[in-house]
Design an enzyme around this catalytic site. Structure first.
Site, short mmCIF file in Angstrom:
data_model
loop_
_atom_site.label_atom_id
_atom_site.label_comp_id
_atom_site.label_asym_id
_atom_site.label_seq_id
_atom_site.Cartn_x
_atom_site.Cartn_y
_atom_site.Cartn_z
N ARG A 67 0.81 -1.22 0.00
CA ARG A 67 0.00 0.00 0.00
C ARG A 67 0.84 1.26 0.00
O ARG A 67 0.64 2.16 -0.82
CB ARG A 67 -0.88 0.04 1.26
CG ARG A 67 -2.16 -0.71 1.17
CD ARG A 67 -2.57 -1.13 2.58
NE ARG A 67 -1.61 -2.13 3.02
CZ ARG A 67 -1.81 -3.43 2.85
NH1 ARG A 67 -2.91 -3.87 2.34
NH2 ARG A 67 -0.88 -4.29 3.21
N THR A 68 1.78 1.35 0.94
CA THR A 68 2.49 2.62 1.12
C THR A 68 3.32 2.95 -0.12
O THR A 68 3.26 4.05 -0.66
CB THR A 68 3.39 2.55 2.38
OG1 THR A 68 2.57 2.16 3.48
CG2 THR A 68 4.02 3.90 2.67
N HIS A 147 5.33 6.44 11.62
CA HIS A 147 4.81 6.23 10.27
C HIS A 147 3.85 7.41 10.03
O HIS A 147 2.63 7.24 10.00
CB HIS A 147 4.11 4.89 10.21
CG HIS A 147 3.78 4.41 8.83
ND1 HIS A 147 3.91 5.21 7.70
CD2 HIS A 147 3.32 3.20 8.39
CE1 HIS A 147 3.54 4.51 6.64
NE2 HIS A 147 3.19 3.29 7.03
C1 NCD Z 1 2.05 -0.61 8.49
C2 NCD Z 1 3.55 -0.50 8.49
O1 NCD Z 1 4.23 -0.95 7.59
O2 NCD Z 1 4.01 0.07 9.46
N1 NCD Z 1 1.47 -0.86 7.26
C3 NCD Z 1 1.32 0.11 6.33
O3 NCD Z 1 2.17 0.94 6.14
N2 NCD Z 1 0.17 0.13 5.66
C4 NCD Z 1 1.53 -1.49 9.52
C5 NCD Z 1 2.04 -2.89 9.63
O4 NCD Z 1 2.98 -3.31 8.97
O5 NCD Z 1 1.47 -3.59 10.45
#
Ligand code: NCD
Length: 327
Positions: A67-68, A147
């Site tokens: 996603r990111t 994050h």
């Molecule tokens: C998170 C991350 O990578 O910190 N996910 C994300 O960025 N969508 C949460 C996770 O990994 O649990």
């Protein structure tokens, strides 16, 4: 509130986006308002504005991500930037090059913005401290620390669905101890003045003195969920656990997994969130993840507009009004 010298330049402009901690409330609101203007753009036939035309964005992800990384890439492309994705396991880092040498080489190719994800807390700060003045850094997740873009897209999603933060009771549930998402969410929610922020987890997954962050800890999920407006679920970060911090997966699900029965303790119109990737049947039941209160997929969609807003603000200094006027 004191401005974090590492994020702001000498003129007080936001230069890097590394953490929510210490960010003024107005800066957070500016990002949310700017993102609002980009949402409509994502629904248009031509989903592009020229705000970052001619700029080069490098996605430097030392940890895996779907996603990111993808939403950052789409966001940069919608702003007309050129985007390069670097997979360090296939690059010179795998041959022993240091993080800073990798960055220096990419900087020599005239990169304007690095989006960095790294397993070590502080990696994005380290890079921000070494790049030249015109280069910008966004922290896309550093170890257990922060994050901040996830927290921003979650604040945006909450505001869209539930309105002003002052009226909201929010519960963050699960592996708070290892979660960079939880830390950033807590700073964002307290800065925005949420009525109450709760954290719900077994004692072994709560940081010591977590109350000092301005939250109310609960170890009983039903008590913690009582009358909340927002439930934010967290993934069990098994890759960051060294000892046995949960008795068994079955018992964890029984006590802390979000089921329809437990969700019923919250307000009837509660929204259910998860940053992904989710472990169905471990921290959340499919009936809830895919149910009518879930905003898990809207979170992903909103991530594009919010990341566009953050990139536009740090690189172009674009205030919300100017972004709205963009063709
Ligand atoms: C998170 C991350 O990578 O910190 N996910 C994300 O960025 N969508 C949460 C996770 O990994 O649990």
């Amino acid at each position: 509130m004191k401005q974090d010298g590492r994020q702001f330049d000498s003129h007080g402009r936001l230069r890097h986006f590394l953490t929510i901690e210490g960010l003024p409330r107005q800066t957070i609101l500016d990002i949310l308002d700017t993102a609002e203007s980009f949402i409509a753009m994502g629904e248009r036939e031509i989903k592009k504005v020229p705000l970052l035309r001619g700029k080069t964005v490098v996605n430097l992800f030392f940890e895996s991500s779907t996603r990111t990384r993808t939403t950052f890439e789409i966001a940069a492309k919608r702003l007309s930037a050129d985007v390069i994705n670097i997979n360090p396991s296939l690059s010179s880092t795998a041959k022993g090059e240091t993080l800073l040498d990798t960055v220096r080489n990419l900087e020599a190719m005239h990169t304007d913005l690095f989006v960095v994800r790294h397993a070590s807390s502080g990696a994005a700060y380290l890079i921000a401290g070494h790049v030249s003045e015109h280069v910008h850094i966004i922290n896309a997740g550093d170890g257990r620390h922060a994050h901040p873009t996830q927290a921003m897209l979650d604040m945006f999603t909450i505001r869209r669905h539930k309105g002003p933060f002052e009226n909201l009771r929010v519960a963050i549930v699960g592996d708070v101890l290892h979660s960079r998402v939880a830390r950033s969410e807590i700073h964002a929610l307290t800065t925005l003045g949420a009525a109450e922020v709760r954290v719900i987890a077994p004692k072994t997954l709560l940081p010591t003195a977590v109350e000092k962050l301005g939250v109310h800890p609960f170890t009983d999920m039903r008590a913690g969920l009582a009358d909340v407006d927002v439930i934010m679920m967290l993934r069990l970060q098994r890759e960051r656990m060294t000892g046995a911090l949960i008795p068994s997966e079955q018992e964890y699900f029984n006590l802390y997994g979000l089921t329809a029965e437990k969700r019923a303790y919250a307000k009837p119109d509660v929204i259910v969130m998860h940053p992904g990737p989710m472990n169905r049947g471990l921290e959340i039941d499919s009936a809830v993840a895919d149910g009518p209160n879930s905003v898990i997929l809207p979170q992903v969609t909103n991530g594009i507009a919010v990341r566009m807003a953050i990139m536009a603000l740090i690189m172009g200094g674009t205030p919300a009004a100017e972004a709205r006027r963009a063709p």
